[in-house]
Design an enzyme around this catalytic site. Structure first.
Site, PDB file in Angstrom:
ATOM      1  N   GLY A  88      -5.502   3.109  11.321  1.00 37.80           N
ATOM      2  CA  GLY A  88      -4.439   2.109  11.515  1.00 37.80           C
ATOM      3  C   GLY A  88      -4.721   0.885  10.658  1.00 37.80           C
ATOM      4  N   ARG A  91      -6.486  -4.499   8.986  1.00 37.32           N
ATOM      5  CA  ARG A  91      -6.509  -5.835   8.360  1.00 37.32           C
ATOM      6  C   ARG A  91      -5.280  -6.024   7.487  1.00 37.32           C
ATOM      7  NH1 ARG A  91     -10.302  -5.386   3.129  1.00 37.32           N
ATOM      8  NH2 ARG A  91      -9.931  -3.208   2.693  1.00 37.32           N
ATOM      9  N   ASP A 123     -13.292  -7.419  11.270  1.00 42.02           N
ATOM     10  CA  ASP A 123     -12.826  -8.804  11.417  1.00 42.02           C
ATOM     11  C   ASP A 123     -11.405  -9.010  10.902  1.00 42.02           C
ATOM     12  OD1 ASP A 123     -13.176  -8.587   8.724  1.00 42.02           O
ATOM     13  OD2 ASP A 123     -14.746 -10.114   8.553  1.00 42.02           O
ATOM     14  N   ARG A 174       0.830  -7.096  -1.154  1.00 42.42           N
ATOM     15  CA  ARG A 174       1.130  -5.918  -1.969  1.00 42.42           C
ATOM     16  C   ARG A 174       2.483  -5.331  -1.638  1.00 42.42           C
ATOM     17  NH1 ARG A 174      -3.202  -1.303  -0.273  1.00 42.42           N
ATOM     18  NH2 ARG A 174      -2.270  -0.763   1.713  1.00 42.42           N
ATOM     19  N   ARG A 181       1.592   7.468   5.170  1.00 39.95           N
ATOM     20  CA  ARG A 181       0.428   8.170   4.636  1.00 39.95           C
ATOM     21  C   ARG A 181       0.348   9.563   5.242  1.00 39.95           C
ATOM     22  NH1 ARG A 181      -3.322   3.551   3.826  1.00 39.95           N
ATOM     23  NH2 ARG A 181      -2.090   1.688   4.248  1.00 39.95           N
ATOM     24  N   ASP A 250      -5.821   9.180   4.686  1.00 35.23           N
ATOM     25  CA  ASP A 250      -5.119   7.921   4.998  1.00 35.23           C
ATOM     26  C   ASP A 250      -4.851   7.116   3.728  1.00 35.23           C
ATOM     27  OD1 ASP A 250      -8.062   7.829   5.308  1.00 35.23           O
ATOM     28  OD2 ASP A 250      -7.733   5.668   5.353  1.00 35.23           O
ATOM     29  N   ASN A 251      -5.453   7.530   2.624  1.00 36.12           N
ATOM     30  CA  ASN A 251      -5.207   6.840   1.355  1.00 36.12           C
ATOM     31  C   ASN A 251      -4.310   7.666   0.442  1.00 36.12           C
ATOM     32  OD1 ASN A 251      -6.780   4.719   2.216  1.00 36.12           O
ATOM     33  ND2 ASN A 251      -8.624   5.446   1.193  1.00 36.12           N
ATOM     34  N   ASP A 260      -4.385   1.898  -1.960  1.00 41.61           N
ATOM     35  CA  ASP A 260      -5.707   1.541  -1.447  1.00 41.61           C
ATOM     36  C   ASP A 260      -6.811   1.644  -2.498  1.00 41.61           C
ATOM     37  OD1 ASP A 260      -4.693   0.772   0.909  1.00 41.61           O
ATOM     38  OD2 ASP A 260      -5.598   2.333   2.140  1.00 41.61           O
TER      39      ASP A 260
HETATM   40  P1  AMP Z   1      -9.719   1.294   3.558  1.00 41.98           P
HETATM   41  O1  AMP Z   1     -11.123   1.590   3.201  1.00 41.98           O
HETATM   42  O2  AMP Z   1      -9.236  -0.057   3.081  1.00 41.98           O
HETATM   43  O3  AMP Z   1      -8.773   2.402   3.208  1.00 41.98           O
HETATM   44  O4  AMP Z   1      -9.721   1.152   5.154  1.00 41.98           O
HETATM   45  C1  AMP Z   1     -10.097   2.171   6.036  1.00 41.98           C
HETATM   46  C2  AMP Z   1      -9.809   1.729   7.449  1.00 41.98           C
HETATM   47  O5  AMP Z   1     -10.654   0.636   7.829  1.00 41.98           O
HETATM   48  C3  AMP Z   1      -8.391   1.247   7.681  1.00 41.98           C
HETATM   49  O6  AMP Z   1      -8.004   1.611   8.990  1.00 41.98           O
HETATM   50  C4  AMP Z   1      -8.519  -0.255   7.559  1.00 41.98           C
HETATM   51  O7  AMP Z   1      -7.490  -0.939   8.216  1.00 41.98           O
HETATM   52  C5  AMP Z   1      -9.874  -0.485   8.227  1.00 41.98           C
HETATM   53  N1  AMP Z   1     -10.517  -1.707   7.768  1.00 41.98           N
HETATM   54  C6  AMP Z   1     -11.054  -1.948   6.557  1.00 41.98           C
HETATM   55  N2  AMP Z   1     -11.573  -3.188   6.495  1.00 41.98           N
HETATM   56  C7  AMP Z   1     -11.370  -3.771   7.701  1.00 41.98           C
HETATM   57  C8  AMP Z   1     -11.678  -5.045   8.266  1.00 41.98           C
HETATM   58  N3  AMP Z   1     -12.310  -5.989   7.567  1.00 41.98           N
HETATM   59  N4  AMP Z   1     -11.315  -5.271   9.544  1.00 41.98           N
HETATM   60  C9  AMP Z   1     -10.675  -4.329  10.260  1.00 41.98           C
HETATM   61  N5  AMP Z   1     -10.363  -3.118   9.791  1.00 41.98           N
HETATM   62  C10 AMP Z   1     -10.700  -2.831   8.523  1.00 41.98           C
HETATM   63 MG    MG Z   2      -7.015   2.914   3.357  1.00 42.72          MG
END
Ligand code: AMP
Ligand code: MG
Length: 484
Positions: A88, A91, A123, A174, A181, A250-251, A260
């Site tokens: 989900g 952030r 966070d 963005r 996804r 998810d990407n 992403d």
């Molecule tokens: P990503 O690596 O950006 O594709 O993120 C993978 C998952 O981790 C997704 O569900 C993001 O929303 C979550 N995520 C990444 N960074 C954070 C963060 N700093 N705080 C909360 N969720 C995060």
């Molecule tokens: Mg992602």
């Protein structure tokens, strides 16, 4: 009068409530505008020229929400490095869907704007380096002609965010044709009911594949249509030597856009098993594994759609498997066509595959730069340089020249096809790292210059000469980090 041209018409929130969560971003104390993409804004019918820098910073920090904006985060799940997990927008949140003057429906999304109901232990924040990285690479891919989300603005929040060290917090705005996804389907299929998957399928068709609305077998046709777009996407990455780095389900978007940008990078030397991501220890997402992983991801999508492919589960599986088994050949044919155009070949001939693979083998054996070698071939005469004096190269070059003579189009057309297919500049890893280092020191000049250079990636210009050079051994980047 619409504020600054924002024209919201959000439809995602018409889906069942468990697909999203409405909430507002956390306000930010001391926002500063780092960069705004005025060209993209203009193409979206947006105009911020009446705003001061401070007002723009407030807007792109989420301290002020334009009229019609209905913020929400999206629920999804996904397979990360092969393992299923709940995810989900932890952030990120969407402002809503904006309709451009040309009638396109675009999501506007904030990344790094604080915790959401999906944040788990995170966070909800983002830091400057990775947000600028996404801005640079997504804009570069767009200008290189690759389907991608785009970047409208980056602001710093004035806050220090804890990572391995304390780093400046930042928010990226963005733009995407949607944020649906493969993982959104996995979420609905694993945790919700059959009707939810069906609603998501119909929504996706309405938004991205309206030609399938009357289809007899929407689910199977959607799988085929996604295969087509993903094959095009992966091949366009391979054209420019791009490695996404984290092709988790998810990407991967249903729209077929790159999304992403984490630890992504570009091939320097042609080594097809290259991995840059510091978290990809086994090479799952290496350069030449990308078509295989795309197929694996589409299989996860297909699993969620099987109940709609056929009422009989056995027949559904058989039809799904048959369809997906066509993906490697689909990719191969598109890859061959793309590689032919890199060599100026319009017509297809049986000997082409060998000509292409012999060149790639020679490049690999001699540690040659992927981008520069193709560009050096993009000329009337034999390329100049010691490496091109090798007998193995000259033999290949003569073979290629006689193949070019069999073309139905002129030599000039072949050179022009090559010029349009082989970029002169890409955002080379070492240059991006240097630009980010300067940005951390508060110097954004190199960032702005790089972004201008990346607007014309196929033109050999005085402006981009320095950006064409491959890295020195001490500048070479071996690993990139998610840096979330
Ligand atoms: P990503 O690596 O950006 O594709 O993120 C993978 C998952 O981790 C997704 O569900 C993001 O929303 C979550 N995520 C990444 N960074 C954070 C963060 N700093 N705080 C909360 N969720 C995060
Ligand atoms: Mg992602």
């Amino acid at each position: 009068m619409r504020e600054y041209g924002f024209n919201f018409d959000t439809t995602y929130t018409d889906l069942p409530k468990h697909f999203f969560s409405k909430h507002k971003p956390e306000p930010v104390n001391k926002p500063d505008l780092v960069i705004i993409n005025n060209q993209l804004a203009a193409s979206m019918g947006l105009d911020f020229s009446d705003l001061t820098e401070k007002e723009k910073a407030e807007l792109f920090a989420g301290n002020y929400l334009p009229e019609g904006c209905t913020p929400y985060s999206q629920a999804y799940a996904g397979h990360q490095f092969g393992h299923f997990t709940v995810l989900g927008d932890g952030r990120a949140y969407n402002w809503g869907e904006h309709i451009t003057p040309a009638g396109s429906r675009l999501d506007i999304q904030f990344k790094g704007s604080g915790r959401t109901p999906y944040s788990r232990g995170g966070d909800g924040k983002a830091v400057l380096g990775p947000m600028l990285r996404e801005y640079i690479i997504s804009e570069a891919l767009y200008h290189l002609g690759v389907p991608t989300t785009r970047s409208l603005a980056v602001v710093t929040t004035g806050e220090q965010v804890r990572r391995e060290t304390m780093l400046p917090g930042a928010i990226l705005t963005r733009i995407a044709s949607s944020h649906i996804r493969v993982g959104t389907f996995e979420f609905a299929s694993n945790f919700k009911d059959k009707q939810s998957v069906e609603k998501l399928m119909n929504y996706t068709i309405q938004r991205h594949y309206p030609e399938l609305r009357e289809s007899q077998n929407k689910a199977l046709d959607l799988i085929k249509a996604v295969m087509e777009r993903q094959a095009n996407l992966i091949v366009s990455w391979m054209k420019i030597g791009f490695i996404h780095g984290v092709m988790n389900t998810d990407n991967m978007t249903l729209s077929g856009e790159t999304i992403d940008y984490g630890p992504c990078a570009f091939l320097d030397e042609y080594k097809p098993n290259t991995v840059f991501s510091s978290i990809d220890r086994r090479g799952r997402y290496s350069f030449d594994n990308q078509p295989i992983i795309a197929q694996w991801n589409i299989a996860r999508l297909a699993e969620t759609l099987l109940p709609f492919v056929n009422k009989d589960p056995h027949k559904a599986i058989k039809l799904g498997e048959q369809t997906i088994s066509e993906f490697p050949d689909l990719c191969k044919q598109k890859w061959l066509a793309m590689m032919r155009s890199k060599l100026g070949l319009f017509d297809g001939r049986p000997e082409d595959e060998k000509i292409i693979s012999d060149l790639l083998d020679w490049m690999q054996k001699n540690n040659l730069n992927y981008i520069n070698t193709f560009r050096n071939l993009t000329r009337q005469d034999q390329p100049i340089g010691r490496i091109y004096e090798q007998k193995s190269f000259i033999d290949w070059w003569l073979r290629w020249q006689s193949r070019l003579k069999k073309e139905s189009k002129s030599y000039k057309s072949s050179i022009s096809l090559m010029s349009d297919t082989n970029p002169v500049v890409i955002p080379r890893n070492h240059i991006v790292e240097e630009v980010l280092k300067e940005a951390h020191r508060g110097n954004f000049k190199p960032l702005r210059k790089l972004l201008i250079v990346l607007e014309k990636p196929y033109d050999d210009l005085e402006l981009n000469r320095d950006y064409q050079l491959p890295p020195n051994p001490n500048e070479r980047i071996y690993e990139t980090y998610c840096g979330t």
